[in-house]
Design a protein around this motif. Structure first.
Motif, PDB file in Angstrom:
ATOM      1  N   GLU A 188       0.835  -1.188   0.000  1.00  0.00           N
ATOM      2  CA  GLU A 188       0.000   0.000   0.000  1.00  0.00           C
ATOM      3  C   GLU A 188       0.877   1.248   0.000  1.00  0.00           C
ATOM      4  OE1 GLU A 188      -2.631  -0.174   3.299  1.00  0.00           O
ATOM      5  OE2 GLU A 188      -3.718  -1.937   2.559  1.00  0.00           O
ATOM      6  N   ARG A 189       0.281   2.387  -0.332  1.00  0.00           N
ATOM      7  CA  ARG A 189       1.041   3.623  -0.541  1.00  0.00           C
ATOM      8  C   ARG A 189       1.897   3.994   0.671  1.00  0.00           C
ATOM      9  NH1 ARG A 189       1.389   8.454  -3.272  1.00  0.00           N
ATOM     10  NH2 ARG A 189       1.578  10.331  -2.008  1.00  0.00           N
ATOM     11  N   LEU A 190       1.303   4.055   1.857  1.00  0.00           N
ATOM     12  CA  LEU A 190       2.062   4.464   3.039  1.00  0.00           C
ATOM     13  C   LEU A 190       3.147   3.451   3.372  1.00  0.00           C
ATOM     14  CD1 LEU A 190       2.530   6.476   5.280  1.00  0.00           C
ATOM     15  CD2 LEU A 190       0.740   5.344   6.622  1.00  0.00           C
ATOM     16  N   ASP A 191       2.854   2.167   3.250  1.00  0.00           N
ATOM     17  CA  ASP A 191       3.868   1.137   3.497  1.00  0.00           C
ATOM     18  C   ASP A 191       5.048   1.322   2.554  1.00  0.00           C
ATOM     19  OD1 ASP A 191       2.116   0.125   5.346  1.00  0.00           O
ATOM     20  OD2 ASP A 191       1.418  -1.528   4.094  1.00  0.00           O
ATOM     21  N   LEU A 192       4.752   1.587   1.282  1.00  0.00           N
ATOM     22  CA  LEU A 192       5.813   1.763   0.287  1.00  0.00           C
ATOM     23  C   LEU A 192       6.605   3.036   0.562  1.00  0.00           C
ATOM     24  CD1 LEU A 192       7.124   0.704  -2.298  1.00  0.00           C
ATOM     25  CD2 LEU A 192       5.431   2.011  -3.608  1.00  0.00           C
ATOM     26  N   GLN A 193       5.939   4.105   0.951  1.00  0.00           N
ATOM     27  CA  GLN A 193       6.637   5.357   1.268  1.00  0.00           C
ATOM     28  C   GLN A 193       7.624   5.154   2.412  1.00  0.00           C
ATOM     29  OE1 GLN A 193       3.053   7.783   1.887  1.00  0.00           O
ATOM     30  NE2 GLN A 193       3.774   9.170   0.288  1.00  0.00           N
ATOM     31  N   VAL A 194       7.188   4.480   3.463  1.00  0.00           N
ATOM     32  CA  VAL A 194       8.066   4.232   4.607  1.00  0.00           C
ATOM     33  C   VAL A 194       9.224   3.331   4.210  1.00  0.00           C
ATOM     34  CG1 VAL A 194       8.210   3.142   6.879  1.00  0.00           C
ATOM     35  CG2 VAL A 194       6.266   4.608   6.320  1.00  0.00           C
ATOM     36  N   LEU A 195       8.935   2.288   3.454  1.00  0.00           N
ATOM     37  CA  LEU A 195       9.972   1.364   3.010  1.00  0.00           C
ATOM     38  C   LEU A 195      11.066   2.098   2.234  1.00  0.00           C
ATOM     39  CD1 LEU A 195      10.938  -1.642   2.516  1.00  0.00           C
ATOM     40  CD2 LEU A 195       9.635  -1.499   0.381  1.00  0.00           C
ATOM     41  N   VAL A 196      10.672   2.928   1.280  1.00  0.00           N
ATOM     42  CA  VAL A 196      11.650   3.633   0.440  1.00  0.00           C
ATOM     43  C   VAL A 196      12.407   4.685   1.248  1.00  0.00           C
ATOM     44  CG1 VAL A 196      11.925   5.144  -1.565  1.00  0.00           C
ATOM     45  CG2 VAL A 196      10.353   3.200  -1.675  1.00  0.00           C
ATOM     46  N   LEU A 197      11.690   5.435   2.099  1.00  0.00           N
ATOM     47  CA  LEU A 197      12.349   6.479   2.880  1.00  0.00           C
ATOM     48  C   LEU A 197      13.352   5.883   3.858  1.00  0.00           C
ATOM     49  CD1 LEU A 197      12.675   9.412   3.642  1.00  0.00           C
ATOM     50  CD2 LEU A 197      10.689   9.203   5.155  1.00  0.00           C
ATOM     51  N   GLN A 198      12.982   4.823   4.564  1.00  0.00           N
ATOM     52  CA  GLN A 198      13.913   4.178   5.485  1.00  0.00           C
ATOM     53  C   GLN A 198      15.119   3.603   4.734  1.00  0.00           C
ATOM     54  OE1 GLN A 198      14.262   4.525   8.622  1.00  0.00           O
ATOM     55  NE2 GLN A 198      12.956   3.150   9.778  1.00  0.00           N
ATOM     56  N   SER A 199      14.883   3.101   3.540  1.00  0.00           N
ATOM     57  CA  SER A 199      15.977   2.527   2.743  1.00  0.00           C
ATOM     58  C   SER A 199      16.923   3.590   2.213  1.00  0.00           C
ATOM     59  CB  SER A 199      15.401   1.717   1.571  1.00  0.00           C
ATOM     60  OG  SER A 199      14.620   0.639   2.036  1.00  0.00           O
ATOM     61  N   ALA A 200      16.482   4.849   2.207  1.00  0.00           N
ATOM     62  CA  ALA A 200      17.320   5.946   1.718  1.00  0.00           C
ATOM     63  C   ALA A 200      18.216   6.527   2.803  1.00  0.00           C
ATOM     64  CB  ALA A 200      16.437   7.054   1.147  1.00  0.00           C
ATOM     65  N   MET A 201      18.183   5.929   4.006  1.00  0.00           N
ATOM     66  CA  MET A 201      19.003   6.443   5.097  1.00  0.00           C
ATOM     67  C   MET A 201      20.483   6.123   4.873  1.00  0.00           C
ATOM     68  SD  MET A 201      17.014   8.084   7.039  1.00  0.00           S
ATOM     69  CE  MET A 201      16.105   8.503   5.537  1.00  0.00           C
ATOM     70  N   PRO A 202      21.371   6.908   5.470  1.00  0.00           N
ATOM     71  CA  PRO A 202      22.816   6.675   5.310  1.00  0.00           C
ATOM     72  C   PRO A 202      23.267   5.402   6.021  1.00  0.00           C
ATOM     73  CG  PRO A 202      22.398   8.421   6.899  1.00  0.00           C
ATOM     74  CD  PRO A 202      21.082   8.113   6.269  1.00  0.00           C
ATOM     75  N   ILE A 203      24.543   5.148   5.922  1.00  0.00           N
ATOM     76  CA  ILE A 203      25.136   3.933   6.493  1.00  0.00           C
ATOM     77  C   ILE A 203      25.094   4.006   8.017  1.00  0.00           C
ATOM     78  CG2 ILE A 203      27.235   2.526   6.610  1.00  0.00           C
ATOM     79  CD1 ILE A 203      28.054   3.905   3.926  1.00  0.00           C
ATOM     80  N   ALA A 204      24.694   2.900   8.638  1.00  0.00           N
ATOM     81  CA  ALA A 204      24.616   2.852  10.093  1.00  0.00           C
ATOM     82  C   ALA A 204      26.007   2.861  10.715  1.00  0.00           C
ATOM     83  CB  ALA A 204      23.866   1.592  10.529  1.00  0.00           C
ATOM     84  N   VAL A 205      26.105   3.484  11.875  1.00  0.00           N
ATOM     85  CA  VAL A 205      27.369   3.485  12.601  1.00  0.00           C
ATOM     86  C   VAL A 205      27.815   2.057  12.908  1.00  0.00           C
ATOM     87  CG1 VAL A 205      28.499   4.218  14.734  1.00  0.00           C
ATOM     88  CG2 VAL A 205      26.920   5.755  13.594  1.00  0.00           C
TER      89      VAL A 205
END
Length: 297
Positions: free
Chosen positions: A239-256
């Motif tokens: 669904e739209r909101l699920d996909l938005q969260v998935l893509v936005l979280q995946s666009a985060m930088p490299i974890a410490v």
């Protein structure tokens, strides 16, 4: 554009505050990190489970899409490591950089500002899945074994018990007495600003010595990762909101933690540290583009 600025400016302000303070005051970063991992994040997860309005389809869809996209990133990082003729340590570092997102202190914060509480509820699902990948499967990825040991380490982290406790309390409609639910909510809200301040302090302490490797690793994390996540989410029909969260979280930088994992399991720790900083700084240019693409702005 106003919605985009309302998302980016608050996050940038808190990170910048942490950066400025970190340049002038000596903080104990390990203590701040432990405070987040062992207290604030678990409370935030527990509170999110109490208040979330999530369907099982959303939880399953986000989790499956995350692992599908991560498998693609893992394969891509290995392939590029061979094409670029990297040594074994640098290849492991590239794998860690590509597959371990900063879905906690930056991802949860940005998702909350961009998509509100419903987005944060879904971001918590992504964060838990990424923690399983990082601490459970990460050691196996990087050293070719140790899955059980890594998984046991993951289960010792309080965030999973916070998740289980939140589901249990909500599932059985157990009331929290004496306004304790409000205390939990208040403490959970402290998580986001503390994690963003910690990120700013970490950036202040790191030297921006970036080379070709750091830029390539950042490109995998900031550009390839959200692209693969979008494909995975589209393929699974999220669904739209699920996909938005998935893509936005995946666009985060490299974890410490990519730096910690690389150092522990035979990667190139100095390169990993530089890649973490490079991707964190560059993300303030790439994340606004991702926000526009997912319809925030």
């Amino acid at each position: 554009m106003e919605a985009l600025l309302n998302t980016i400016v608050p996050v940038a302000f808190i990170v910048l505050t942490g950066y400025l303070v970190g340049r002038r005051i000596e903080f104990d970063l390990p203590t701040l990190s432990k405070l987040s991992i062992y207290v604030l994040v678990p409370v935030l997860i527990f509170d999110a489970m109490l208040r979330a309005r999530l369907s099982s389809a959303s939880v399953l869809g986000i989790t499956l899409a995350f692992f599908l996209a991560s498998a693609g990133l893992y394969a891509l990082a290995l392939l590029l490591g061979r094409l670029w003729r990297l040594d074994a340590g640098s290849t492991k570092t590239l794998v860690a950089s590509a597959t371990f997102p900063n879905s906690g202190n930056m991802g949860l914060s940005l998702t909350f500002f961009a998509l509100g509480q419903p987005g944060l509820d879904r971001a918590v699902v992504y964060f838990i899945a990424s923690s399983v990948l990082m601490f459970g499967l990460g050691p196996a990825f990087l050293r070719g074994g140790g899955f059980l040991q890594g998984l046991l380490f993951t289960l010792r982290l309080p965030l999973f018990w916070a998740l289980a406790g939140g589901i249990l309390v909500r599932g059985f409609s157990i009331p929290l007495p004496l306004g304790l639910d409000e205390g939990v909510h208040l403490l959970g809200q402290a998580c986001i600003p503390v994690m963003l301040l910690t990120l700013g302090i970490q950036i202040a302490r790191s030297k921006p010595e970036w080379g070709v490797f750091e830029l390539k690793a950042s490109g995998l994390r900031l550009l390839a990762a959200p692209g693969l996540a979008a494909l995975a989410g589209w393929a699974l029909g999220l669904e739209r909101l699920d996909l938005q969260v998935l893509v936005l979280q995946s666009a985060m930088p490299i974890a410490v933690n990519a730096f910690l994992m690389a150092g522990e399991f035979g990667g190139n720790a100095p390169r990993a540290a530089r890649a973490v900083v490079a991707s964190s700084v560059l993300s303030f240019a790439t994340v606004p583009l991702v926000l526009l693409l997912i319809g925030v702005g």
